[in-house]
Design an enzyme around this catalytic site. Sequence first.
Site, PDB file in Angstrom:
ATOM      1  N   LYS A  12      33.841  -8.225  61.602  1.00 15.20           N
ATOM      2  CA  LYS A  12      32.499  -7.807  61.998  1.00 15.20           C
ATOM      3  C   LYS A  12      32.436  -7.604  63.509  1.00 15.20           C
ATOM      4  CE  LYS A  12      29.165  -9.932  59.734  1.00 15.20           C
ATOM      5  NZ  LYS A  12      28.401 -11.153  59.413  1.00 15.20           N
TER       6      LYS A  12
ATOM      7  N   ARG B 221      32.132  -1.734  57.794  1.00 10.61           N
ATOM      8  CA  ARG B 221      33.474  -2.129  57.347  1.00 10.61           C
ATOM      9  C   ARG B 221      33.929  -1.104  56.321  1.00 10.61           C
ATOM     10  NH1 ARG B 221      30.923  -7.337  54.575  1.00 10.61           N
ATOM     11  NH2 ARG B 221      29.701  -6.280  53.003  1.00 10.61           N
TER      12      ARG B 221
ATOM     13  N   TYR C 254      66.115   7.493  40.695  1.00 16.19           N
ATOM     14  CA  TYR C 254      64.907   7.503  39.873  1.00 16.19           C
ATOM     15  C   TYR C 254      64.532   6.113  39.374  1.00 16.19           C
ATOM     16  CZ  TYR C 254      67.879   7.122  35.695  1.00 16.19           C
ATOM     17  OH  TYR C 254      68.755   6.688  34.752  1.00 16.19           O
TER      18      TYR C 254
ATOM     19  N   GLY D  20      29.301 -13.581  51.822  1.00 15.59           N
ATOM     20  CA  GLY D  20      28.416 -14.696  51.515  1.00 15.59           C
ATOM     21  C   GLY D  20      28.983 -16.061  51.844  1.00 15.59           C
TER      22      GLY D  20
ATOM     23  N   SER E 224      72.242   3.399  34.858  1.00 14.34           N
ATOM     24  CA  SER E 224      70.841   3.005  34.784  1.00 14.34           C
ATOM     25  C   SER E 224      70.786   1.484  34.712  1.00 14.34           C
ATOM     26  CB  SER E 224      70.173   3.622  33.554  1.00 14.34           C
ATOM     27  OG  SER E 224      68.842   3.160  33.465  1.00 14.34           O
TER      28      SER E 224
HETATM   29  P1  ADP Z   1      26.579 -11.019  56.194  1.00 14.85           P
HETATM   30  O1  ADP Z   1      27.980 -11.117  56.650  1.00 14.85           O
HETATM   31  O2  ADP Z   1      26.209 -12.024  55.165  1.00 14.85           O
HETATM   32  O3  ADP Z   1      26.190  -9.620  55.842  1.00 14.85           O
HETATM   33  P2  ADP Z   1      25.213 -10.596  58.663  1.00 14.85           P
HETATM   34  O4  ADP Z   1      25.633 -11.282  59.899  1.00 14.85           O
HETATM   35  O5  ADP Z   1      25.625  -9.198  58.559  1.00 14.85           O
HETATM   36  O6  ADP Z   1      25.688 -11.458  57.432  1.00 14.85           O
HETATM   37  O7  ADP Z   1      23.638 -10.741  58.625  1.00 14.85           O
HETATM   38  C1  ADP Z   1      22.819 -10.922  57.497  1.00 14.85           C
HETATM   39  C2  ADP Z   1      21.659  -9.954  57.524  1.00 14.85           C
HETATM   40  O8  ADP Z   1      20.944 -10.060  58.746  1.00 14.85           O
HETATM   41  C3  ADP Z   1      22.120  -8.524  57.445  1.00 14.85           C
HETATM   42  O9  ADP Z   1      21.229  -7.806  56.650  1.00 14.85           O
HETATM   43  C4  ADP Z   1      22.055  -8.040  58.855  1.00 14.85           C
HETATM   44  O10 ADP Z   1      21.807  -6.665  58.935  1.00 14.85           O
HETATM   45  C5  ADP Z   1      20.876  -8.817  59.413  1.00 14.85           C
HETATM   46  N1  ADP Z   1      21.055  -9.005  60.857  1.00 14.85           N
HETATM   47  C6  ADP Z   1      22.055  -9.627  61.473  1.00 14.85           C
HETATM   48  N2  ADP Z   1      21.930  -9.567  62.803  1.00 14.85           N
HETATM   49  C7  ADP Z   1      20.797  -8.884  63.030  1.00 14.85           C
HETATM   50  C8  ADP Z   1      20.111  -8.485  64.212  1.00 14.85           C
HETATM   51  N3  ADP Z   1      20.591  -8.752  65.421  1.00 14.85           N
HETATM   52  N4  ADP Z   1      18.983  -7.789  64.069  1.00 14.85           N
HETATM   53  C9  ADP Z   1      18.510  -7.501  62.845  1.00 14.85           C
HETATM   54  N5  ADP Z   1      19.075  -7.854  61.706  1.00 14.85           N
HETATM   55  C10 ADP Z   1      20.224  -8.537  61.773  1.00 14.85           C
HETATM   56 MG    MG Z   2      26.383  -8.163  56.868  1.00 17.80          MG
END
Ligand code: ADP
Ligand code: MG
Length: 929
Positions: free
Chosen positions: A26, A343, A900, A106, A812
């Site tokens: 990320k 990603r 092959y 998650g 073979s």
């Molecule tokens: P996950 O890996 O579970 O997706 P994230 O870090 O991406 O966790 O965040 C969870 C949710 O919060 C996502 O929907 C993400 O878009 C939102 N989110 C994270 N950071 C921000 C931010 N700075 N502003 C607005 N929404 C955010």
């Molecule tokens: Mg996310």
Amino acid sequence: MKGMTMNYVYAFEDGDGKNKKLLGGKGANLCEMTQFGLNVPPGFVITTEACLAYLDNGSSALPDGIMDEVRVQMQQVEAKTGKGFGDADNPLLVSVRSGSALSMPGMMDTILNLGLNDETLKGEIAQTGDPRFAYDAWRRFIQLFGKVAMNVPDELFDKQFEEVKAQAHVTEDVGLSADNLREICDRFLKVFEKHTGRPFPQDPYEQLEIAIQAVFRSWTGKRAVDYRREFNITPEMANGTAVNICTMVFGNRGNDSATGVAFTRNPATGENVLFGEYLVNAQGEDVVAGIRTPKPIAYLSREMPEMARQLEELRQKLEEHYHEVQDFEFTIERGTLFCLQTRNGKMNAPAMVRTSVEMREEGLIDTAQALLRIDPTMLEQMLYPRLDNKAKAKPIAQGLPASPGAATGIVVFDADRAEIMGKDQGRKVILVREETKPEDIHGFFASQGILTSRGGKTSHAAVVARGMGKPCVAGAEGIHVDVARRVAEIGEVIIEEGDLITIDGSSGNVFLGSIPMVEPDFTEELNRLLRWADEESRLKVMANADSPTDARRALKYGATGIGLCRTERMFNAVDRLPTVIEMIVAENSEERQAALDKLLPIQRDDFRELFEIMAPRPVTIRLLDPPIHEFLPTENQLEEDIARLTHLQESVDGMSVLASSVMLLADPNEARQTSDYLRGMVDASLVTRAIEKKEQMLRKVRILTETNPMLGHRGVRLGITFPEIYAMQVRAILEAAADCTTRGLDVHPRIMVPQVCTHEELRLVRKAVDQIHKEVEQASGQPVHFQFGTMIEVVRACMRADSLAGDADFFSFGTNDLTQATFSFSREDAENKFLPMYNRIGILKDNPFEVLDVKGVGKLMKLAVGWGRELKPDLDVGICGEHGGHPKSIAFCHEAGLNYVSCSAPRVPVARLAAAHASLRPEGFFNDR
Ligand code: ADP
Ligand code: MG
Ligand code: MG
């Protein structure tokens, strides 16, 4: 890198987007997106190294200097946003997000709206003029911080939330007023204090430090550890989590704000359209949590046309940059679009194939990328019918997923019945047996799938079913098969012959009734992709095919020939088995020759049909290999049969006594009729002859019995001791070829001798072949071309490869037998007894019968190839046997210089792609295997 040198923290502007191990997936992508100009809210990444240092420290305090670096970075963010972290007038809020090198969905939770406290809350209200929004952000922060950082159970918060909702008589969160939300915040703060024994931290930097530590600790939390174990994620793949600090943007600022997730292409079909969902006036987590039902992304162009246009633009930029389908998160705050994450998209096989072909044609990726981005084994998904995911049926039993694909049919408990119902009556049947034997083979042909209650993934049922590409569930121990009563019991459930069931050989599940299925589609896109693969590959892919049906399928899947045709499967067909038995029980060579004369035209037709289907491609026919007693019933079976027939003989005698007794009982005319009828019922001499035949077979079975049939009288040894058998087969092959040639077909038969270990064996067979060849050519008055070769499947053959090459056009490798011979393991015993433990404790990394043992068997192969080619540089070398369809083994075959690989038809597409991967990967890629 610019700016000051940092150890543990990188601004999104500075981090190396390629270094996912350091920054997490990320974080690396947030850096990369920032650097190539996407609108990412300002922020920074704390590295996985910081995480590991913290964990090494015993998780007591953050390593020295980290918080100083964080402060410096935070000041930069303040500068970029014009807000202040903890500033009561214009507060900067951030999210604290986890992220390791591999996405672990998650696993670790994100904290949103960090930086809020009593003071900044007021500032936020003043700033936005929207108290409802501010309280909503505050209650989210209290709950997330409480839960993620301080382990306050969610339920405690949820309970308060629901109570206030009930009091206010609202059903949806959006119905809550600012006052309702304020009350919720008050209650949440009490929950926090009560549960943690401390007031909610007011200092934003303290909040931040606690949050960072919590994210780091979550790496060793149970959820994360279990997940890594489940998916075999090693420290080399991902070690520690990074922490991403990112300026909050708000999708919940009103109806001009929104949040959503999207794929740049449809991950279910691969179609080149934006695919996803969004919610107006919501924060990111709401979409995932399913609190409100999101809208399909297509709808955005009606609600916010300008935003829809920008989103489309974002989609283009993402793909142009990553050259890969992206799965991304976005938020719209009052008309401004932000990208919060991206990603590589995970897709099913059809979508992977379609996107590969289309992206290559759009010029987004080159051919190599189009091929390499797809895991070859994934293609198997596309070649078997599978259960419709939408049908959520409950299995009644579970066995081993022994051969992939799904099938529905009526239950039949023996092979003969399967043949009658399946072939003659054209019904769809599932053959259900305790276990199967070679003599059940005709039942396989007639069935949609096979279910056994005993045996493993390499039981007869499993191996044969895989070879035929039919679904098989093996060793479903919960099923009790009672053939005599023609029922199967699964606990309380009783299945009778004729009942409908569905088996799923990909999962091992067994269902009652018929479950909807999705048919496999060998799509035009898959064809195109595989044609590109063929252009890149050096290895040719042939198929193991024993029947015309197999051959046609192999051709459809792109096989360049047949690399192994096992003739014993032909011998086992019901119309031939009696003649084959006649040949085996023959007392002298005249009798044997008489039986073989009957088999010759049948075999010739078999081969002719294969040659016709495959012309002009090579067809490699292996001369008879198994010990011949495999074609006879077992000793037990015969003894039982004879006992029964002997009983019957007594009954027949009794019957004739009855017949003569009738005369004493009734009116003479009637009595004569009855008596004739009784005498006509069973022919006594028929029973006698049946007993004689069975006794003859029993004598033969006893003579042929071997202690160790796999190492016994089989293969070329059989061919040399009973030369008539091979002579018949060779004649059938060459006459069939002559016949095809006469009709103008370009055919390429290849005669292959199994189990050879000395040059003399091969030479002897070759001499016989040359003699028959001469005769056939003379009879047909034209040249008949063929190649002659040997299986290399015993260790001695490897050692003598140089001399064997003198009489062979091709080698073979039969790696199933060669693996047994190299390890001195008998496969069935190994897999059922000690091999699982060997794998578990790491004595052997893989099952050598599934993954070619490169270090041992592979070394032998390399030696044999080298020695063989020394004598005959253009020696054609291949591999048949199950390894030939396994990508890792294919990579080895490529590297070892084979020409092959040959595998079962359904594996052909997998092998074609794997062969291309082997060519495209850099040299030395496979050295460590
Ligand atoms: P996950 O890996 O579970 O997706 P994230 O870090 O991406 O966790 O965040 C969870 C949710 O919060 C996502 O929907 C993400 O878009 C939102 N989110 C994270 N950071 C921000 C931010 N700075 N502003 C607005 N929404 C955010
Ligand atoms: Mg996310
Ligand atoms: Mg063999």
